[in-house]
Design an enzyme around this catalytic site. Structure first.
Site, PDB file in Angstrom:
ATOM      1  N   ASP A   1       0.861  -1.177   0.000  1.00 31.95           N
ATOM      2  CA  ASP A   1       0.000   0.000   0.000  1.00 31.95           C
ATOM      3  C   ASP A   1       0.903   1.234   0.000  1.00 31.95           C
ATOM      4  O   ASP A   1       2.128   1.133   0.120  1.00 31.95           O
ATOM      5  CB  ASP A   1      -0.980  -0.005   1.189  1.00 31.95           C
TER       6      ASP A   1
HETATM    7  C1  BGC Z   1      -4.957   3.352   0.104  1.00 27.35           C
HETATM    8  C2  BGC Z   1      -5.114   2.344  -1.009  1.00 27.35           C
HETATM    9  C3  BGC Z   1      -4.968   3.011  -2.332  1.00 27.35           C
HETATM   10  C4  BGC Z   1      -3.605   3.700  -2.377  1.00 27.35           C
HETATM   11  C5  BGC Z   1      -3.318   4.370  -3.697  1.00 27.35           C
HETATM   12  C6  BGC Z   1      -3.701   4.183  -0.056  1.00 27.35           C
HETATM   13  O1  BGC Z   1      -3.679   5.248   0.835  1.00 27.35           O
HETATM   14  O2  BGC Z   1      -4.970   2.674   1.338  1.00 27.35           O
HETATM   15  O3  BGC Z   1      -6.356   1.710  -0.909  1.00 27.35           O
HETATM   16  O4  BGC Z   1      -5.107   2.105  -3.373  1.00 27.35           O
HETATM   17  O5  BGC Z   1      -3.556   4.674  -1.361  1.00 27.35           O
HETATM   18  O6  BGC Z   1      -4.036   5.500  -3.882  1.00 27.35           O
END
Ligand code: BGC
Length: 736
Positions: free
Chosen positions: A284
């Site tokens: 993530d």
């Molecule tokens: C979130 C993810 C997301 C990623 C990219 C993160 O802060 O937890 O779900 O896909 O950002 O934007």
């Protein structure tokens, strides 16, 4: 035709491929891997965000620009690049790198790309897997036409805690249903062929247990027993792996005290070991580096080591791989074999997407123009939106509104807010295209008497007299209350879910005018509104419905569509009940309001405001006494439950017939009920249909603390009905 930007080396490899077996993408990935230097391999493991969208710390490590970094083969994927021109520019840069390996472009397409569908929790309320799959396919169609290959969806995290803002992105509290929705969304995004023009790669996130953040506080620690995880949190992830989801994303939280990004139990034992998962895993956002503040890795280098060794194949944003993987491999702390496995999986995905055959296949301006916000996509978004609206209350058949109505009092700023109707995390959703309720009603020729009634920022009543006057001038009142769209989503945990008293008092005053009042409660999560529940004659829970919100609401308000959605999360009656869910356990002291020493509160009830699976229709249904084909079966044998459902009202309508199971005595305590089947059926007035539910291992079993799925002999309650609290029970015995 091969794309002309391919560098000499790759052309060599491609022609070599076509001379032998060009077909198998694993072989193609292997051949390419053999030509790569260690730096190039590590380059593939970096995912970098477009600068303009930065929300985390990214620097370009001595490169003049992101383009130069890409030209040097130092990125495998970019995220948050959303316009075709920039996508082309970066892809051309990638093709100028030594091996010309194309980039994958990723984006969070959570509920539509430019045409927006209801938020995922709203879609889940439809209990209509085909509609959910269609919706994901339309999102994929617009996304692929926008040059993007990969969405970071579906989020399949189970959550029983409405304080957690991200419940809006999931399918609610139920593991069985969550698994079905995960499959439907993945089928919708990916189809059968990732290189088709209307499919993209999906990403199952967040692995694992992210929805169980303690006290619903986003990013918080997660602590649960393995047995609880296997039974209530794991099923949607497992279903996603089985459905062939192209990628997985790590969760931010820790699990068993180890951050998920470096968690070998999750990434190796479960994902690769037990599930034989072949796709690649992305971290993530910054979650590799965040193992340092977690207190797990001493520094970024140790974080890179833990993540890569655990099996996190691509790092999103924090560039720990970029900075440290090479030295870690050279010092033997990470076997190069690990790097090869990760890169092989990433390259395989690129071959599957067809990017080596035509890296610009997704960059077609004409296709983009024809696809985005097309009438077909808008019609699909409207269809999904009307299927997502839940009828919570309808006293005196207040709804549907009479065709005789001409003057409507429309109260509440949410009725007319394009930004709110679009919902949170709406990709490149075009705000101007959103049809608000006010606009839809005006377009239909109603005379609208509009008043705000409350202040959207403070929730306090505002100019109540004007709202009451509007009501008195009108034949009916529609009042929209709820939270703002920006109040749910990532980093939007809330400690208070009661609707502001200003909104609730306003509704009571509007009801006291004696006019028919319909309350639309809008929000991204279960909310608490006991005063409205008790006083308003008609309530619709409308989530955030997206581009066609206003039209879909009109379809339901005027009865062109008979609502058939059900709540995918339990709605609490009090904050103190949270987390609340229908599959609680009996305990040694089952709740009894008359006995103090039982599992209950002294100041509030245990009962929710609205249970899981609840939702009304403009028609009524009756259920016959359910019958089991056999009431005693041998282990491994199947039986079947039959129940006849009749539409006893005057309108055609849909009912979600729900099957629940309780294992009465088991070697591990089991919940009082668990959803193990459902069917959504459409019945004309007077029509009856016998619904059959097969009952076999899948319905009767559970996971042991070691993660084995077993069925134990003994007695079971098999329950069927139209809501988790409206069930008829029959008994089944599995003999020894
Ligand atoms: C979130 C993810 C997301 C990623 C990219 C993160 O802060 O937890 O779900 O896909 O950002 O934007």
């Amino acid at each position: 035709m091969k794309y002309t930007f391919l560098s000499g080396l790759l052309l060599l490899s491609v022609s070599h491929l076509s001379a032998s077996t060009p077909t198998d993408n694993w072989q193609r990935a292997d051949l390419l891997l053999q030509q790569m230097t260690l730096e190039e391999k590590i380059g593939q493991m970096n995912q970098i965000s477009n600068k303009s969208k930065l929300t985390g710390p990214v620097s370009e490590r001595g490169f003049k620009s992101l383009v130069e970094l890409v030209e040097n083969g130092m990125a495998g994927s970019l995220l948050n690049v959303t316009d075709l021109q920039s996508i082309r520019t970066y892809q051309e840069a990638a093709l100028r790198s030594r091996l010309g390996i194309p980039l994958i472009f990723g984006l969070d397409v959570i509920h539509g790309m430019r045409t927006i569908s209801p938020i995922p929790l709203g879609e889940a309320a439809s209990f209509d897997l085909e509609a959910i799959e269609r919706s994901a396919r339309w999102a994929a169609t617009e996304t692929a036409a926008s040059g993007i290959h990969w969405t970071f969806a579906p989020m399949v995290d189970i959550s029983t805690d409405a304080r957690w803002g991200r419940v809006m992105e999931g399918a609610g509290e139920d593991p069985y249903y969550g698994a079905q929705v995960a499959r439907a969304r993945i089928r919708g995004f990916q189809g059968d062929d990732l290189s088709a023009p209307n499919t993209i790669m999906a990403c199952c996130k967040h692995f694992a247990g992210y929805g169980a953040a303690t006290s619903g506080k986003d990013y918080n620690s997660v602590d649960m027993s393995r047995g609880h995880f296997y039974n209530y949190y794991m099923p949607p992830y497992k279903a996603a792996a089985e459905a062939g989801v192209a990628t997985f994303m790590n969760a931010f939280n820790d699990f068993d005290g180890i951050p998920c990004t470096g968690n070998t139990f999750l990434l190796q034992e479960l994902l690769r070991g037990r599930w034989h998962y072949q796709g690649f895993v992305v971290s993530d956002w910054n979650s590799v580096e965040e193992m340092v503040p977690h207190g797990y890795a001493a520094n970024r280098k140790e974080a890179a080591k833990a993540a890569a060794n655990a099996g996190c194949d691509m790092e999103m944003c924090s560039l720990c791989y970029f900075d440290h993987l090479k030295e870690l491999v050279e010092s033997g702390e990470i076997p190069e074999q690990k790097i090869d496995e990760a890169v092989r999986r990433i390259l395989y995905a690129k071959f599957e997407l067809g990017l080596f055959d035509d890296p610009m296949r997704y960059c077609d301006t004409n296709r983009l123009r024809q696809t985005v916000l097309s009438s077909q996509i808008r019609a699909a978004a409207r269809d999904m939106a009307k299927r997502s609206i839940v009828l919570l209350k309808n006293d005196n058949q207040t709804l549907p509104l009479s065709p005789k109505i001409k003057h409507i009092a429309l109260i509440g700023p949410l009725c007319d807010s394009q930004l709110d109707m679009r919902g949170g995390w709406a990709a490149e959703g075009v705000v101007d295209s959103i049809v608000t309720l006010r606009r839809a009603l005006t377009d239909r020729g109603y005379t609208i008497h509009y008043a705000e009634g409350y202040n959207a920022e403070t929730g306090l009543e505002s100019n109540t007299a004007q709202a009451l006057q509007a009501a008195c001038q009108s034949d009916a009142v529609i009042v929209a209350v709820g939270e703002r769209a920006r109040d749910s989503g990532e980093a939007r945990s809330r400690g208070e879910l009661n609707l502001p008293s200003g909104q609730q008092e306003l509704v009571k005053k509007l009801v006291s005018t004696g006019k028919p009042v319909v309350v639309l409660v809008m929000g991204g999560r279960p909310l608490i509104f006991n005063d409205i529940k008790n006083h308003a004659p008609a309530i619709l829970f409308t989530w955030w419905l997206g581009t066609e919100a206003g039209n879909a609401l009109c379809d339901v308000l005027f009865g062109d569509y008979n609502p058939g959605a059900k709540l995918p999360m339990t709605f609490p009656a009090h904050m103190g009940q949270i987390p609340i869910y229908y599959y609680y356990k009996s305990t040694g002291r089952p709740a009894d309001p008359n006995k103090p020493h039982t599992t209950r509160f002294i100041d509030i009830d245990n009962a929710p405001a609205y249970p899981f699976g609840y939702g009304l229709s403009y028609t009524t249904f009756t259920f016959s006494t359910p019958r089991l084909e056999k009431t005693m079966i041998a282990p491994g044998e199947k039986t079947c439950l039959r129940v006849t459902v009749t539409n006893t009202g005057k309108r055609s309508g849909e009912e979600v017939v729900q099957l629940y199971v309780r294992d009465r005595f088991a070697s591990l305590t089991r919940p009082v009920k668990e959803l193990r089947g459902f069917q959504k059926i459409m019945l004309s007035p007077g029509e009856s249909r016998t619904v059959e539910f097969p009952i076999d291992q899948e319905q009767l079993g559970f996971y042991t603390n070691e993660g084995n799925f077993i069925v134990e002999p003994g007695d079971f309650d098999i329950m069927v009905g139209n809501s988790s609290d409206q069930l008829q029970t029959v008994s089944l015995t599995v003999s020894k």
